[in-house]
Design a protein around this motif. Structure first.
Motif, short mmCIF file in Angstrom:
data_model
loop_
_atom_site.label_atom_id
_atom_site.label_comp_id
_atom_site.label_asym_id
_atom_site.label_seq_id
_atom_site.Cartn_x
_atom_site.Cartn_y
_atom_site.Cartn_z
N ILE A 1 66.58 71.23 62.75
CA ILE A 1 67.35 70.00 62.60
C ILE A 1 67.66 69.48 64.00
CG2 ILE A 1 69.51 69.01 61.81
CD1 ILE A 1 69.50 71.00 59.51
N VAL A 2 67.35 68.21 64.20
CA VAL A 2 67.64 67.56 65.47
C VAL A 2 68.89 66.72 65.27
CG1 VAL A 2 66.80 65.94 67.19
CG2 VAL A 2 65.19 67.48 66.04
N GLY A 3 69.94 67.01 66.02
CA GLY A 3 71.18 66.25 65.88
C GLY A 3 72.07 66.82 64.79
N SER A 4 72.76 65.92 64.11
CA SER A 4 73.75 66.34 63.12
C SER A 4 73.19 66.25 61.70
CB SER A 4 75.00 65.48 63.23
OG SER A 4 74.68 64.14 62.93
N ILE A 5 73.93 66.84 60.80
CA ILE A 5 73.58 66.79 59.39
C ILE A 5 74.68 66.03 58.67
CG2 ILE A 5 74.64 69.05 58.98
CD1 ILE A 5 72.54 69.52 56.81
N ASN A 6 74.30 65.05 57.86
CA ASN A 6 75.27 64.27 57.08
C ASN A 6 75.31 64.82 55.67
OD1 ASN A 6 75.75 62.52 59.23
ND2 ASN A 6 74.00 61.24 58.67
N LYS A 82 74.40 66.05 48.52
CA LYS A 82 73.20 65.49 49.14
C LYS A 82 73.33 65.65 50.65
CE LYS A 82 72.46 62.04 45.58
NZ LYS A 82 72.33 60.63 45.27
N VAL A 83 72.24 65.99 51.29
CA VAL A 83 72.23 66.11 52.75
C VAL A 83 71.21 65.15 53.33
CG1 VAL A 83 73.03 68.50 52.80
CG2 VAL A 83 70.59 68.03 52.71
N ASN A 84 71.48 64.74 54.56
CA ASN A 84 70.62 63.80 55.26
C ASN A 84 70.57 64.25 56.71
OD1 ASN A 84 69.15 61.57 55.87
ND2 ASN A 84 70.62 60.12 55.00
N PHE A 85 69.39 64.47 57.24
CA PHE A 85 69.27 64.92 58.64
C PHE A 85 67.92 64.51 59.20
CE2 PHE A 85 67.95 68.37 55.88
CZ PHE A 85 66.75 68.77 56.42
N VAL A 86 67.81 64.62 60.51
CA VAL A 86 66.56 64.33 61.22
C VAL A 86 66.00 65.64 61.71
CG1 VAL A 86 65.54 63.13 63.19
CG2 VAL A 86 67.38 62.05 61.89
N MET A 87 64.68 65.80 61.58
CA MET A 87 64.06 67.03 62.05
C MET A 87 62.84 66.71 62.91
SD MET A 87 62.25 68.69 58.67
CE MET A 87 61.76 70.13 59.56
N SER A 88 62.29 67.72 63.50
CA SER A 88 61.15 67.59 64.40
C SER A 88 59.91 67.10 63.63
CB SER A 88 60.88 68.93 65.06
OG SER A 88 60.47 69.86 64.09
N PRO A 89 58.84 66.74 64.35
CA PRO A 89 57.62 66.29 63.68
C PRO A 89 57.04 67.29 62.70
CG PRO A 89 57.51 65.76 66.00
CD PRO A 89 58.73 66.60 65.80
N LYS A 90 57.50 68.53 62.76
CA LYS A 90 57.06 69.55 61.81
C LYS A 90 57.38 69.13 60.37
CE LYS A 90 57.57 74.52 61.11
NZ LYS A 90 58.28 75.72 61.58
N GLU A 123 59.45 56.03 64.18
CA GLU A 123 58.54 55.66 65.26
C GLU A 123 58.51 56.69 66.38
OE1 GLU A 123 59.60 51.78 66.61
OE2 GLU A 123 59.09 50.84 64.70
N ASN A 124 59.60 57.42 66.59
CA ASN A 124 59.66 58.42 67.66
C ASN A 124 59.12 59.79 67.21
OD1 ASN A 124 61.69 59.17 65.94
ND2 ASN A 124 63.32 59.10 67.47
N CYS A 125 58.38 59.81 66.14
CA CYS A 125 57.72 61.01 65.58
C CYS A 125 58.69 61.99 64.94
CB CYS A 125 56.87 61.72 66.63
SG CYS A 125 55.46 60.76 67.15
N LEU A 126 59.96 61.64 64.80
CA LEU A 126 60.90 62.50 64.08
C LEU A 126 60.87 62.14 62.60
CD1 LEU A 126 63.91 62.54 66.56
CD2 LEU A 126 62.12 64.26 66.28
N VAL A 127 61.38 63.02 61.78
CA VAL A 127 61.33 62.83 60.33
C VAL A 127 62.75 62.84 59.78
CG1 VAL A 127 60.44 63.75 58.16
CG2 VAL A 127 59.09 63.98 60.24
N GLN A 128 63.11 61.77 59.06
CA GLN A 128 64.40 61.67 58.39
C GLN A 128 64.25 62.31 57.01
OE1 GLN A 128 67.27 60.04 59.55
NE2 GLN A 128 68.35 60.72 57.74
N VAL A 129 65.06 63.32 56.70
CA VAL A 129 64.96 64.05 55.44
C VAL A 129 66.22 63.81 54.62
CG1 VAL A 129 64.74 66.34 54.38
CG2 VAL A 129 63.56 65.84 56.53
N THR A 130 66.02 63.46 53.35
CA THR A 130 67.12 63.36 52.39
C THR A 130 66.83 64.38 51.29
OG1 THR A 130 67.32 61.01 52.85
CG2 THR A 130 68.39 61.82 50.86
N ALA A 131 67.83 65.21 50.97
CA ALA A 131 67.63 66.27 49.98
C ALA A 131 68.88 66.42 49.12
CB ALA A 131 67.30 67.58 50.67
N GLU A 132 68.68 66.88 47.89
CA GLU A 132 69.77 67.13 46.94
C GLU A 132 69.85 68.62 46.67
OE1 GLU A 132 68.90 64.88 43.46
OE2 GLU A 132 69.44 62.98 44.40
N GLU A 133 71.07 69.07 46.40
CA GLU A 133 71.29 70.49 46.10
C GLU A 133 70.43 70.90 44.90
OE1 GLU A 133 75.11 73.46 45.53
OE2 GLU A 133 75.39 71.32 45.38
#
Length: 171
Positions: A1-6, A82-90, A123-133
């Motif tokens: 996870i890059v940065g914070s988790i919402n 629900k969680v929302n976070f940014v992760m690496s290009p992986k 655009e910066n090659c990061l991935v925004q992920v939204t997930a539910e429990e």
């Protein structure tokens, strides 16, 4: 996870301890038939407060399948984080529907499961992920409990089978 988790928790707003469902029953000339499902453990968790919900199943015409659907809706309403976070290009390797595990010490989460609902490639090659429990028990189908009844309607006394006797071992 890059940065914070919402984290988004709908709280008690979207949770139910009983659910009603209507479906078109072919045995009733395709008239509407109602099913109600409740879970006494959920009522205890909610301190006896009735929280009713309803759902629709427009394409189900089987009582058993409609009941399974109602139970699944009831169980899934109890997991509402629900969680929302940014992760690496992986994150490009993931797909919507994949299950991920998140460990977050601040909330005492250790390998808590989440199902990915949305991936947004930035655009910066990061991935925004939204997930539910996610809870596996929501999707497990348990067989209905069958009661054994005697002739007079009381529970039949069935003796356990006797152990085998006269056994011999050979080469």
């Amino acid at each position: 996870i890059v940065g914070s988790i919402n984290i988004e928790d709908s709280g008690h707003k979207g949770t139910y301890n009983s659910v009603s469902l209507n479906f078109d029953d072919p045995q009733n000339k395709f008239e509407s038939r109602s099913i109600s499902v409740f879970n006494s453990n959920y009522v205890k968790e909610d301190r006896g407060i009735q929280k009713s919900g309803s759902t629709r199943t427009p394409f189900i015409t089987n009582y058993y399948n409609a009941r399974i659907n109602a139970k699944q809706f009831l169980d899934s309403s109890r997991t509402a984080i629900k969680v929302n976070f940014v992760m690496s290009p992986k994150g490009l390797l993931y797909r919507a529907g994949d299950i991920i595990r998140i460990t977050y010490p601040r909330f005492n989460w250790v390998n808590k499961m989440y199902r990915i609902t949305n991936l947004n490639f930035q655009e910066n090659c990061l991935v925004q992920v939204t997930a539910e429990e996610h809870s596996d028990t929501t999707f497990l189908i348990q067989p209905e409990r069958q009661n054994r009844r005697g002739v007079d309607g009381t529970t039949a006394n069935i003796a356990p089978p006797s152990p085998p006797t006269g056994l011999q071992a050979t080469d």
